[in-house]
Design an enzyme around this catalytic site. Structure first.
Site, short mmCIF file in Angstrom:
data_model
loop_
_atom_site.label_atom_id
_atom_site.label_comp_id
_atom_site.label_asym_id
_atom_site.label_seq_id
_atom_site.Cartn_x
_atom_site.Cartn_y
_atom_site.Cartn_z
N GLY A 11 80.63 -10.03 68.20
CA GLY A 11 79.34 -10.16 68.87
C GLY A 11 78.94 -8.88 69.58
CG ASP A 12 76.38 -5.09 70.05
OD1 ASP A 12 76.36 -5.04 71.30
OD2 ASP A 12 76.10 -4.12 69.32
CG PHE A 15 74.48 -7.58 80.13
CD1 PHE A 15 73.82 -6.69 80.97
CD2 PHE A 15 73.91 -8.81 79.89
CE1 PHE A 15 72.61 -7.03 81.54
CE2 PHE A 15 72.70 -9.17 80.46
CZ PHE A 15 72.04 -8.26 81.30
N GLY A 16 77.37 -6.29 76.65
CA GLY A 16 78.70 -5.99 76.15
C GLY A 16 78.90 -6.38 74.71
CE LYS A 33 79.71 -10.01 78.00
NZ LYS A 33 78.99 -11.12 78.70
CG ASP A 126 70.56 -16.56 77.71
OD1 ASP A 126 69.59 -17.02 77.08
OD2 ASP A 126 71.17 -15.54 77.34
#
Length: 325
Positions: A11-12, A15-16, A33, A126
Site C-alpha cells: 500500500g501507498d 502519509f506512508g 508502515k 476515514d
C-alpha cells in the site's frame, strides 16, 4: 528495523507506504508502515493521532499496533499485525456479490469495533472499504491516521473522509461534526457491499451532494434544518430531487437491511444511530447464531480456509455475540 525483512509493498498512502515484512527473529509476518515524514523527536512521534489512539485502543476488530520504531535517520516505522487484504480487494476478488449473511457478518464486526472506538472517545473520520482489513474471516478497522478525539476543541477539517463516504455535513464544511460521520460512512459501505459499486460516487463536493440527493431525495428544512444553515453559509442550494426506492437499488437486500442503511444515511446526523444502537437493529438479530459454513469457507481471498481456521472462526463468532458489546 534490523530484525525485519521487507517482502512486498502492499500500500501507498498520503502519509506512508505499507510493506509486508518478516520478523527475522520470530518468523512472524507483520505489516510495516513507513512514514514519509521525518520525525525529529520521540515527542513528535507520540503526538501522531494514529499512535496516540492505538496506544489506547485494544479490540479484536481494530488492527493491533505491535511496535513503533524511530531510526537514527529520523525515519518512523509503525509495525502492525498483518492482515491478508482489505475489504475493497476482497470485493474485487469475487465473481459475485456478497450474500446478505456475509454483509451482516462483516458489518456486525465493524460496528462492534466502532462501538468500542467511540466509547473510548475517538472517531475514525476515514472509513472506507480500503481501511477495513480482512484476514481469516475476521475484519478490523485500520488506518487510524485521520482519527480524532470526540471531545477535541480543535475544529475538524473536511478532508478526513474519502469523498464517496463523506457525510453531507462534512461536505458542507461543518467544523464540529462528530462520530455520526462514521455512521454515515458505514451506511454507504453497507450499501456498496450489496451492489458492489459506490452508492454515492461524486466527482467533487457539489456532485457528491447531487449523487446523495438522487438516491435519498433532497433534504427539507424539516428533515435537516442544520444542513440548510450550512448550505446558506456557502451560498449553496440543494438540488430538488425525489430520490429512489432503496429496494430497487438493492433488490437482494431485506427490509431490515434497507431500514438500517436508511437510518445510517440520514441527512441529519442526530437522527443516525450510534454503533451501539445499530448493533441492536433487527438486521443483526441473526448474529446470535453461528455464521453459515459457506461464509466461513469463502472468507479467505484465496479460498484456502482450512478446517482448523473454520473452527477458529466458529469459536470467534460464539464470542462475538451481541451480549458482549
Amino acid at each position: 528495523m534490523e530484525k525485519y525483512q521487507l517482502l512486498d509493498e502492499v500500500g501507498d498512502g498520503s502519509f506512508g507506504r505499507v510493506w509486508k515484512a518478516l520478523n527475522k527473529h520470530s518468523g512472524e509476518v507483520v505489516a510495516v508502515k513507513m512514514m514519509k515524514k521525518k520525525f525529529h523527536s520521540w515527542e513528535e512521534c507520540l503526538s501522531l493521532e494514529e499512535i496516540k489512539s492505538l496506544r489506547i485502543l485494544k479490540h479484536p476488530n481494530i488492527v493491533f499496533l505491535k511496535e513503533v520504531i524511530r531510526e537514527i535517520d529520523k525515519s518512523l516505522y509503525l509495525v502492525f499485525e498483518f492482515m491478508e487484504c482489505n475489504l475493497f480487494q476482497l470485493m474485487r476478488s469475487r465473481a459475485e456479490s456478497f450474500s446478505e449473511s456475509e454483509v451482516r457478518y462483516w458489518c456486525f464486526q465493524v460496528f462492534k469495533g466502532l462501538h468500542y472506538l467511540h466509547g473510548k472517545g475517538y472517531f475514525h473520520r476515514d472509513l472506507k472499504p480500503e481501511n477495513l482489513l480482512v484476514s481469516k474471516g475476521l475484519i478490523k478497522i485500520g488506518d487510524m491516521g485521520s482519527a480524532r478525539e470526540i471531545k477535541s476543541s480543535q475544529p475538524c477539517t473536511n478532508y478526513g473522509t474519502t469523498r464517496w463516504y463523506r457525510a453531507p455535513e462534512v461536505i458542507l464544511g461543518s467544523e464540529n461534526y462528530n462520530f455520526k460521520a462514521d455512521m454515515w460512512a458505514m451506511g454507504a459501505i453497507m450499501a456498496e457491499l450489496f451492489i458492489f459499486k459506490p452508492v454515492f460516487p461524486g466527482k467533487d463536493g457539489p456532485d457528491q451532494i447531487l449523487k446523495i440527493c438522487r438516491v435519498l431525495g433532497s433534504p427539507t428544512t424539516e428533515s435537516w434544518l442544520g444542513g440548510f444553515a450550512l448550505a446558506s453559509g456557502l451560498n449553496y442550494k440543494f438540488p430538488q430531487l425525489p430520490g429512489v426506492n432503496l429496494s430497487s437499488l438493492m433488490p437482494l437486500a431485506s427490509w431490515s437491511a434497507i431500514s438500517l442503511i436508511k437510518s445510517l444515511c440520514s441527512w441529519d446526523p442526530s437522527k443516525r444511530p450510534s454503533a451501539s444502537e445499530a448493533l441492536k437493529h433487527p438486521f443483526f438479530h441473526a448474529c446470535y447464531n453461528i455464521i453459515p459454513p459457506s461464509l466461513c469457507l469463502r472468507a479467505s481471498v484465496n479460498n484456502t480456509t482450512t478446517r482448523e481456521e473454520f473452527e477458529q472462526i466458529r469459536s470467534c463468532i460464539n464470542r462475538n455475540r451481541i451480549q458482549s458489546v
